[in-house]
Motif scaffolding. Structure first.
Motif, PDB file in Angstrom:
ATOM      1  N   TYR A  31       6.996  15.563   4.798  1.00 18.71           N
ATOM      2  CA  TYR A  31       6.002  15.368   3.734  1.00 18.71           C
ATOM      3  C   TYR A  31       6.513  15.797   2.354  1.00 18.71           C
ATOM      4  N   PRO A  32       7.210  16.936   2.239  1.00 17.79           N
ATOM      5  CA  PRO A  32       7.705  17.314   0.901  1.00 17.79           C
ATOM      6  C   PRO A  32       8.713  16.309   0.331  1.00 17.79           C
ATOM      7  N   ILE A  33       9.540  15.720   1.191  1.00 12.55           N
ATOM      8  CA  ILE A  33      10.529  14.746   0.717  1.00 12.55           C
ATOM      9  C   ILE A  33       9.833  13.462   0.273  1.00 12.55           C
ATOM     10  N   VAL A  34       8.833  13.040   1.049  1.00 15.38           N
ATOM     11  CA  VAL A  34       8.052  11.854   0.667  1.00 15.38           C
ATOM     12  C   VAL A  34       7.336  12.127  -0.661  1.00 15.38           C
ATOM     13  N   ALA A  35       6.752  13.309  -0.785  1.00 11.97           N
ATOM     14  CA  ALA A  35       6.050  13.677  -2.027  1.00 11.97           C
ATOM     15  C   ALA A  35       7.002  13.635  -3.221  1.00 11.97           C
ATOM     16  N   GLN A  36       8.182  14.172  -3.027  1.00 15.95           N
ATOM     17  CA  GLN A  36       9.163  14.187  -4.107  1.00 15.95           C
ATOM     18  C   GLN A  36       9.586  12.764  -4.475  1.00 15.95           C
ATOM     19  N   LYS A  37       9.834  11.944  -3.476  1.00 16.63           N
ATOM     20  CA  LYS A  37      10.269  10.563  -3.725  1.00 16.63           C
ATOM     21  C   LYS A  37       9.231   9.775  -4.520  1.00 16.63           C
ATOM     22  N   PHE A  38       7.955   9.983  -4.186  1.00 15.38           N
ATOM     23  CA  PHE A  38       6.895   9.213  -4.840  1.00 15.38           C
ATOM     24  C   PHE A  38       6.183   9.998  -5.942  1.00 15.38           C
ATOM     25  N   LYS A  39       6.761  11.136  -6.312  1.00 14.84           N
ATOM     26  CA  LYS A  39       6.238  11.973  -7.398  1.00 14.84           C
ATOM     27  C   LYS A  39       4.775  12.372  -7.179  1.00 14.84           C
ATOM     28  N   VAL A  40       4.488  12.817  -5.957  1.00  7.14           N
ATOM     29  CA  VAL A  40       3.161  13.291  -5.599  1.00  7.14           C
ATOM     30  C   VAL A  40       3.201  14.815  -5.661  1.00  7.14           C
ATOM     31  N   LYS A  57      -0.438  17.729   0.657  1.00  2.00           N
ATOM     32  CA  LYS A  57      -1.608  17.363   1.466  1.00  2.00           C
ATOM     33  C   LYS A  57      -2.033  15.920   1.218  1.00  2.00           C
ATOM     34  N   ARG A  58      -1.810  15.436   0.011  1.00  2.00           N
ATOM     35  CA  ARG A  58      -2.147  14.044  -0.311  1.00  2.00           C
ATOM     36  C   ARG A  58      -1.239  13.082   0.462  1.00  2.00           C
ATOM     37  N   VAL A  59       0.029  13.466   0.626  1.00  2.00           N
ATOM     38  CA  VAL A  59       0.955  12.648   1.421  1.00  2.00           C
ATOM     39  C   VAL A  59       0.478  12.599   2.864  1.00  2.00           C
ATOM     40  N   LYS A  60       0.147  13.752   3.403  1.00  2.00           N
ATOM     41  CA  LYS A  60      -0.344  13.811   4.790  1.00  2.00           C
ATOM     42  C   LYS A  60      -1.609  12.967   4.947  1.00  2.00           C
ATOM     43  N   TRP A  61      -2.539  13.103   4.022  1.00  2.00           N
ATOM     44  CA  TRP A  61      -3.794  12.353   4.064  1.00  2.00           C
ATOM     45  C   TRP A  61      -3.532  10.847   4.007  1.00  2.00           C
ATOM     46  N   THR A  62      -2.637  10.429   3.122  1.00  2.00           N
ATOM     47  CA  THR A  62      -2.313   9.005   2.979  1.00  2.00           C
ATOM     48  C   THR A  62      -1.682   8.463   4.249  1.00  2.00           C
ATOM     49  N   LEU A  63      -0.788   9.233   4.862  1.00  2.00           N
ATOM     50  CA  LEU A  63      -0.157   8.806   6.114  1.00  2.00           C
ATOM     51  C   LEU A  63      -1.184   8.709   7.242  1.00  2.00           C
ATOM     52  N   GLU A  64      -2.072   9.690   7.321  1.00  2.00           N
ATOM     53  CA  GLU A  64      -3.117   9.643   8.355  1.00  2.00           C
ATOM     54  C   GLU A  64      -4.034   8.443   8.146  1.00  2.00           C
ATOM     55  N   ASN A  65      -4.364   8.149   6.894  1.00  2.00           N
ATOM     56  CA  ASN A  65      -5.183   6.969   6.598  1.00  2.00           C
ATOM     57  C   ASN A  65      -4.460   5.686   6.988  1.00  2.00           C
ATOM     58  N   ALA A  66      -3.171   5.622   6.722  1.00  2.00           N
ATOM     59  CA  ALA A  66      -2.387   4.437   7.079  1.00  2.00           C
ATOM     60  C   ALA A  66      -2.417   4.215   8.592  1.00  2.00           C
ATOM     61  N   ILE A  67      -2.276   5.288   9.354  1.00  2.00           N
ATOM     62  CA  ILE A  67      -2.319   5.176  10.815  1.00  2.00           C
ATOM     63  C   ILE A  67      -3.708   4.729  11.262  1.00  2.00           C
ATOM     64  N   SER A 115       0.826  -1.217   0.000  1.00  2.00           N
ATOM     65  CA  SER A 115       0.000   0.000   0.000  1.00  2.00           C
ATOM     66  C   SER A 115       0.856   1.262   0.000  1.00  2.00           C
ATOM     67  N   LYS A 116       0.283   2.330  -0.525  1.00  2.00           N
ATOM     68  CA  LYS A 116       0.968   3.628  -0.505  1.00  2.00           C
ATOM     69  C   LYS A 116       1.239   4.066   0.927  1.00  2.00           C
ATOM     70  N   GLY A 117       0.268   3.831   1.811  1.00  2.00           N
ATOM     71  CA  GLY A 117       0.425   4.230   3.203  1.00  2.00           C
ATOM     72  C   GLY A 117       1.647   3.599   3.849  1.00  2.00           C
ATOM     73  N   THR A 171      -1.177   9.432  16.248  1.00  2.00           N
ATOM     74  CA  THR A 171      -0.965  10.429  15.201  1.00  2.00           C
ATOM     75  C   THR A 171       0.226   9.973  14.363  1.00  2.00           C
ATOM     76  N   VAL A 172       0.365  10.524  13.181  1.00  2.00           N
ATOM     77  CA  VAL A 172       1.495  10.190  12.322  1.00  2.00           C
ATOM     78  C   VAL A 172       2.794  10.541  13.041  1.00  2.00           C
ATOM     79  N   LYS A 173       2.838  11.715  13.609  1.00  2.00           N
ATOM     80  CA  LYS A 173       4.058  12.178  14.274  1.00  2.00           C
ATOM     81  C   LYS A 173       4.436  11.248  15.431  1.00  2.00           C
TER      82      LYS A 173
END
Length: 121
Positions: free
Chosen positions: A51-60, A64-74, A23-25, A99-101
């Motif tokens: 979040y910006p580094i994760v976004a860059q790595k996965f080309k997002v 906010k989509r990275v944050k949302w995906t991480l929150e969903n994973a948690i 999964s992306k999460g 929380t993600v943090k």
């Protein structure tokens, strides 16, 4: 500790929780933990430092989509993992949410503690 050892550690820790490895999460969580292991200060401001580094790595394109995906994973982990496992691992009460943090911080802290134990005589 090398890159492969860090990745093995992260995967070993994440396997304790019910979340699909494909999964992306899961992938975003692993990346966020990795970033914070390399730079412990990054966890202080996840929105700016992680979040910006994760976004860059996965080309997002949208952080906010990275944050949302991480929150969903948690949320998935919290919903699907045995509550006693979560309480023991994170030292939380049964009704306490993650929380993600806090999730990332706990795994990074355990990594740092294990590394210190291996270097202490």
């Amino acid at each position: 500790m090398g890159i492969e050892e860090i990745e093995r550690y992260i995967n070993k820790e994440l396997k304790q929780f019910k979340i699909k490895q494909c999964s992306k999460g899961y992938k975003y969580l692993a990346a966020a933990i990795y970033i914070c292991i390399l730079n412990e200060d990054a966890i202080e401001n996840m929105s700016q430092n992680v979040y910006p580094i994760v976004a860059q790595k996965f080309k997002v394109k949208n952080i906010k989509r990275v944050k949302w995906t991480l929150e969903n994973a948690i949320n998935i982990i919290y919903r699907d993992t045995e509550i006693n496992t979560l309480c023991k691992y994170f030292d939380i009460e049964i009704d306490q949410k993650l929380t993600v943090k806090f999730f990332v911080y706990t795994i990074v802290s355990k990594f740092i503690n294990s590394k210190q134990q291996h270097t202490t005589f």
